[in-house]
Design a protein around this motif. Sequence first.
Motif, short mmCIF file in Angstrom:
data_model
loop_
_atom_site.label_atom_id
_atom_site.label_comp_id
_atom_site.label_asym_id
_atom_site.label_seq_id
_atom_site.Cartn_x
_atom_site.Cartn_y
_atom_site.Cartn_z
N SER A 43 0.82 -1.21 0.00
CA SER A 43 0.00 0.00 0.00
C SER A 43 0.86 1.26 0.00
O SER A 43 0.52 2.25 -0.67
N ASN A 61 -8.11 -4.14 4.54
CA ASN A 61 -7.19 -4.30 3.42
C ASN A 61 -7.86 -5.02 2.26
O ASN A 61 -7.68 -4.66 1.09
N TYR A 70 -8.66 -3.34 -1.72
CA TYR A 70 -8.22 -3.87 -3.01
C TYR A 70 -9.36 -4.43 -3.85
O TYR A 70 -9.22 -4.60 -5.05
N ARG A 120 -7.80 4.63 -1.18
CA ARG A 120 -6.57 5.03 -0.50
C ARG A 120 -6.82 5.30 0.99
O ARG A 120 -5.99 4.94 1.83
N SER A 161 -7.42 1.85 2.54
CA SER A 161 -6.13 1.17 2.63
C SER A 161 -5.31 1.72 3.78
O SER A 161 -4.67 0.97 4.53
#
Length: 469
Positions: free
Chosen positions: A43, A109, A113, A129, A132
């Motif tokens: 990340s 997480n 994604y 973002r 993450s």
Amino acid sequence: MERPEYEYDRMQKNIPARMDTSIKYQLLIVACINIGQIVVGYSVGWSAPIIPKLQDNSTSPLPEPITDLQASWIGSLLYIGAMIGPYVTGILSNLIGRKPCLMIGSCLNILSYVLVITTKNIAMVMALRVTSGLGMGITTVCNLVYVGEIASTHIRGILLTSTGIVGITGTLIVYSVVPFVSYVATGYIALAVSIAHFAGLFFVPESPVYYAMKGQEIKAAKTLNFLGRSKDVDKILETFSQKKGESPSKIKDWIEIFTVKSNRMSLFITFTLGALQQTSGVAVVLFFATTIFHLAGSSIRPDIATIIIGVTRLVSSLIAPTFVERSGRKILLLASMTACAFSLAILGLYFYLDRVQSSVLESIGWLPLVALIIYFFSYEAGFGTIPNAIVGEMFRANVRANGSALAITLTWLVGFGLTTSFTTMVDVLGGDVTFWIFGGTCVVAFFFTYFFVPETKGKTLNEIQDMMS
């Protein structure tokens, strides 16, 4: 409630006979934990090769190329989530346990994604973002707290610094693979690792310190014996038995960070060291590695240079775990900071020669890469790994999660400010002055470490707290 002496004494007699077996258990547990660090490293480095993809219509899933301002936010929004995540850990880790917090971080997480794979617009990129970063913040802080609590004293430094190595591996995957695959494929890679991390957490025991805090002495003793730490059972249970009967108070725990001298000193050391770590420019180089090579006009291809830097970081990060329990934390930090200051001074010199249009520039196009290789080699050998390990060793048990969260989020706030202002610094001050400032920070870090950072090698967590009192 009285302590069940008979069952406790019976367990003491059933201590695993072979110490190496218990060490293997600790290594396997940390291996499961560290899968999450791969995602954290992924990340952190993701934006560097992704930004060029999003600026190109042929490789972007977005309807139009992103602007420079949007690119800056994509690089820095990770810190927004990362600054919130540790407080989730601080609140929940003492309520529901360290292990559930690790699983929450893993789920975030996974979600981030999934958003990469399904990206349709710039808002989704911004959201993923932040998500993450949230997963990164929870995972990072909870990993440090958890590993610091389960590890035996003589290998605690090794296990804590190992989280940095694995994180670098994740960044290396980004640098070496992401430039050559599609935007969507970058999501599938991290998603597979995130799912593996979530599955591995089912085999991880709860922290014995959490059990002791909750008065579950039998479970705490069983876990410590399983980990080969039978000698620590009495110390840990005695620490928390003194507080038995006290009503838990989250407000009190937060107040104790500032009113108890050892906690106050722990916060001062961990935050200052972390802030100096960020202002050494590492986040800028990681997020804008490709941009830096373009700015410098280097003759080295940016994608190849970032792969070389990633390999350098991985190799040099092995130094800290190898020597941290031999030479100690402090000497590695001092040597690392010295080399970092030197390499950043050289990089600043290259930008100065570029600004004055020196004739020697054509023959030293390789210098930015060499300077950054030296920087990352020395950084990961100490400055980049040991401050995080120190966070896992500081603070009293009842405020360890909250104190670690506060120190790390304040550190990431500095990193967020630096990454969002980097392009402005270069425009206003020039690349030479910018990198000389970063180098000067390393000099300040050297003196701070020399005068204020204690040596924690070979010390138990309780002994470290006594040193800070």
